[in-house]
Design an enzyme around this catalytic site. Structure first.
Site, PDB file in Angstrom:
ATOM      1  N   CYS A   1       0.418-110.523 -37.006  1.00  0.00           N
ATOM      2  CA  CYS A   1       0.945-109.756 -38.243  1.00  0.00           C
ATOM      3  C   CYS A   1      -0.166-110.219 -39.491  1.00  0.00           C
ATOM      4  O   CYS A   1      -0.155-109.650 -40.464  1.00  0.00           O
ATOM      5  CB  CYS A   1       2.100-110.654 -38.854  1.00  0.00           C
ATOM      6  SG  CYS A   1       2.074-112.415 -39.191  1.00  0.00           S
TER       7      CYS A   1
ATOM      8  N   CYS B   1       6.924-117.508 -38.659  1.00  0.00           N
ATOM      9  CA  CYS B   1       6.470-118.095 -39.857  1.00  0.00           C
ATOM     10  C   CYS B   1       6.658-119.321 -39.753  1.00  0.00           C
ATOM     11  O   CYS B   1       5.661-120.126 -40.395  1.00  0.00           O
ATOM     12  CB  CYS B   1       7.195-117.327 -40.986  1.00  0.00           C
ATOM     13  SG  CYS B   1       7.246-115.643 -40.994  1.00  0.00           S
TER      14      CYS B   1
HETATM   15 FE1  FES Z   1       3.975-113.296 -39.575  1.00  0.00          FE
HETATM   16 FE2  FES Z   1       5.265-114.012 -41.653  1.00  0.00          FE
HETATM   17  S1  FES Z   1       5.329-112.034 -40.914  1.00  0.00           S
HETATM   18  S2  FES Z   1       3.919-115.216 -40.442  1.00  0.00           S
END
Ligand code: FES
Length: 118
Positions: A33, A102
């Site tokens: 991400c 996350c």
């Molecule tokens: Fe990957 Fe937040 S979307 S760490």
């Protein structure tokens, strides 16, 4: 979709920013991400005296960094080294399934700061 605790940390993130005279700095990036988190720790007598963070990422990664700094402040380095992503998720009440990683971002930065291998 986000828990009340996540929303609270988003509205009022704790310990944002670098801390002066940091004894340890940890960085983590999720290659998928692209979110990045930097953690600053000031250590004294085997304890984490203060913590700060900077993040470039999604809302839950901000909440994860914020709650991480709260959790580790005052903690022994040894106990901090035993923290796991589920501790972040639990402290935030919950994270959406597609945002559970996350919590890993935050713990990876902590482990990097403490120079622990995953
Ligand atoms: Fe990957 Fe937040 S979307 S760490």
């Amino acid at each position: 979709m986000y828990s009340a605790k996540v929303l609270e940390h988003l509205e009022n993130p704790r310990n944002v920013g670098e801390i002066e005279n940091a004894s340890a700095i940890g960085k983590s990036t999720n290659p998928v991400c692209g979110d990045m988190l930097q953690l600053y720790l000031r250590l004294r007598d085997g304890r984490i005296e203060s913590a700060g963070f900077l993040v470039q990422g999604c809302p839950p990664s901000i909440a994860a960094g914020s709650v991480l700094t709260e959790l580790v402040t005052g903690m022994s380095v040894e106990d901090a080294g035993r923290m796991a992503p589920r501790d972040i998720t639990t402290a935030l009440e919950s994270l959406p399934r597609n945002k559970e990683h996350c919590s890993v971002l935050a713990i990876d930065a902590l482990r990097d700061a403490l120079k622990l291998t995953p």
